[in-house]
Design a protein around this motif. Sequence first.
Motif, PDB file in Angstrom:
ATOM      1  N   GLY A  22      -8.924  -3.896  53.846  1.00  0.00           N
ATOM      2  CA  GLY A  22      -8.917  -4.992  54.906  1.00  0.00           C
ATOM      3  C   GLY A  22     -10.907  -5.085  55.669  1.00  0.00           C
ATOM      4  N   ARG A  23     -10.944  -4.220  54.584  1.00  0.00           N
ATOM      5  CA  ARG A  23     -12.976  -3.792  55.014  1.00  0.00           C
ATOM      6  C   ARG A  23     -12.542  -5.276  53.533  1.00  0.00           C
ATOM      7  NH1 ARG A  23     -11.883   1.683  54.350  1.00  0.00           N
ATOM      8  NH2 ARG A  23     -12.665   1.833  52.004  1.00  0.00           N
ATOM      9  N   ASN A  24     -12.042  -5.029  52.082  1.00  0.00           N
ATOM     10  CA  ASN A  24     -13.332  -6.311  51.442  1.00  0.00           C
ATOM     11  C   ASN A  24     -12.727  -8.250  51.407  1.00  0.00           C
ATOM     12  OD1 ASN A  24     -14.012  -4.845  48.558  1.00  0.00           O
ATOM     13  ND2 ASN A  24     -12.435  -4.073  48.624  1.00  0.00           N
ATOM     14  N   THR A  25     -11.849  -7.395  52.348  1.00  0.00           N
ATOM     15  CA  THR A  25     -10.968  -9.368  53.342  1.00  0.00           C
ATOM     16  C   THR A  25     -11.877  -8.996  54.592  1.00  0.00           C
ATOM     17  OG1 THR A  25      -8.872  -8.547  53.087  1.00  0.00           O
ATOM     18  CG2 THR A  25      -9.712  -9.877  54.798  1.00  0.00           C
ATOM     19  N   LEU A  26     -12.300  -8.334  54.691  1.00  0.00           N
ATOM     20  CA  LEU A  26     -14.020  -9.189  56.022  1.00  0.00           C
ATOM     21  C   LEU A  26     -15.270  -9.180  54.813  1.00  0.00           C
ATOM     22  CD1 LEU A  26     -12.589  -6.937  58.671  1.00  0.00           C
ATOM     23  CD2 LEU A  26     -12.795  -8.718  58.735  1.00  0.00           C
ATOM     24  N   ASP A  27     -14.838  -8.533  54.763  1.00  0.00           N
ATOM     25  CA  ASP A  27     -16.227  -8.468  52.480  1.00  0.00           C
ATOM     26  C   ASP A  27     -16.347 -10.400  52.494  1.00  0.00           C
ATOM     27  OD1 ASP A  27     -19.070  -7.999  51.377  1.00  0.00           O
ATOM     28  OD2 ASP A  27     -17.659  -8.163  49.993  1.00  0.00           O
ATOM     29  N   VAL A  28     -14.858 -10.741  51.813  1.00  0.00           N
ATOM     30  CA  VAL A  28     -15.039 -11.919  51.313  1.00  0.00           C
ATOM     31  C   VAL A  28     -15.301 -12.608  52.724  1.00  0.00           C
ATOM     32  CG1 VAL A  28     -13.341 -13.403  50.748  1.00  0.00           C
ATOM     33  CG2 VAL A  28     -13.498 -11.112  49.383  1.00  0.00           C
ATOM     34  N   MET A  29     -14.211 -12.497  53.879  1.00  0.00           N
ATOM     35  CA  MET A  29     -14.360 -13.604  54.808  1.00  0.00           C
ATOM     36  C   MET A  29     -15.723 -13.824  55.137  1.00  0.00           C
ATOM     37  SD  MET A  29     -11.227 -12.686  57.146  1.00  0.00           S
ATOM     38  CE  MET A  29     -11.444 -13.533  58.445  1.00  0.00           C
ATOM     39  N   THR A  30     -16.792 -12.557  55.362  1.00  0.00           N
ATOM     40  CA  THR A  30     -18.123 -13.340  55.802  1.00  0.00           C
ATOM     41  C   THR A  30     -19.289 -13.724  54.661  1.00  0.00           C
ATOM     42  OG1 THR A  30     -18.713 -10.789  56.340  1.00  0.00           O
ATOM     43  CG2 THR A  30     -19.835 -11.961  56.017  1.00  0.00           C
TER      44      THR A  30
END
Length: 395
Positions: A22-30
């Motif tokens: 989840g944290r990496n997903t949000l990093d990519v989305m950002t």
Amino acid sequence: MNSSPVTRKRRISILGATGSIGRNTLDVMTHLGGRDVFEVPAITGMGNIGLLAAQARQTSAQFAVTADPGRYDDLKSALAGSGIEAGAGPSALIEAGARETDLLMAGIVGIAGLAPTLAAVANGADIALANKECLVSAGDLFHQAITKGGGKLLPVDSEHNAIFQVLEQDQRHAVDRIILTASGGPFRNFSREQMAAVTPETAAAHPNWSMGLKISIDSASMFNKALEMIEARHLFGMRPDQIEVIVHPQSIIHSMVGYTDGSVLAQLGAPDMRHAIGYAIAHPRRASLPVERLDFARLAQLEFYAPDETRFPALGLARTAMQRGGLQGAVLNGAKEIALEAFIAGQIGFLDMADIVAEAMDRLDDGRTAHTIEDVYAADRDARDVASSLLRKSA
């Protein structure tokens, strides 16, 4: 006067936002534009309420859920004034999965991720699948739901994502084998005697990947690779004898597909989950991602070794589960979860985990199949009960 068409933001819901996926997903989305590009209909986490609330605010999520039913008031308080709806517990997780979305990132670890992911599948959402247990425990049921719902299934495990990238869809008839790579974990060169003495702390120290405690121990025992073998069978329609594992300590080649003409296609990249996550989020396009570029001149050497199934018996258990079929995958996973918790608690040794799983699989080799999600849950409960009874006998 001409007006430009309004482009709708892409909707992405995230199950398990506070974990590494989840944290990496949000990093990519950002990196890809954040709130200017994406909407977040739902976001979920477990006990880290502060982080979950911060993520919900960061993304302007519409619905935030903690899996812990006792933390509803904490989450609601943390979201006060934001206008974000709060929820807690299993029913709220299913509601989060059912919210209308274009893509669901299924990052909840364990069988707890099955029901909310199936809720998204039923709505026709595309599924970025980072949860092994959905297919390991309920592969046939899950595929029936995907076919009925009409969404796409995009694997996020680095190994399955690699296969997805290099498996030529118009050449599936020519696929000879798929080869899953494994780092070998921290005990790749340990003897069985050394492995018998390891602790949860040493088992959690993965050499290449930053993961949670349970996932790191699964990697050290190769139970994660066992689950990936079963998952690969369901994802790509392979026979058990077409699925191979090779130990590759550098984790540069993420997996390979071998074809009947002798060609082998591989996907390479630095060990970084954002490769697979970004591929799933941007599919069918490729996005520009903030990941390390390979410098082949500096790689020097890539090593490969056959796995030793005497020291890592989980691989053989995966083959047994695939050959038996039915709900043996659910039994393997449920028993493994109990054995893993017992190892973390210091009740059993590292090598005892596989013995408990093997015994549970043998006792529950009754040919049962899954017609509903309740059948999957029943097999999981039975496996946990058998494994728990074996622990009591050995105490």
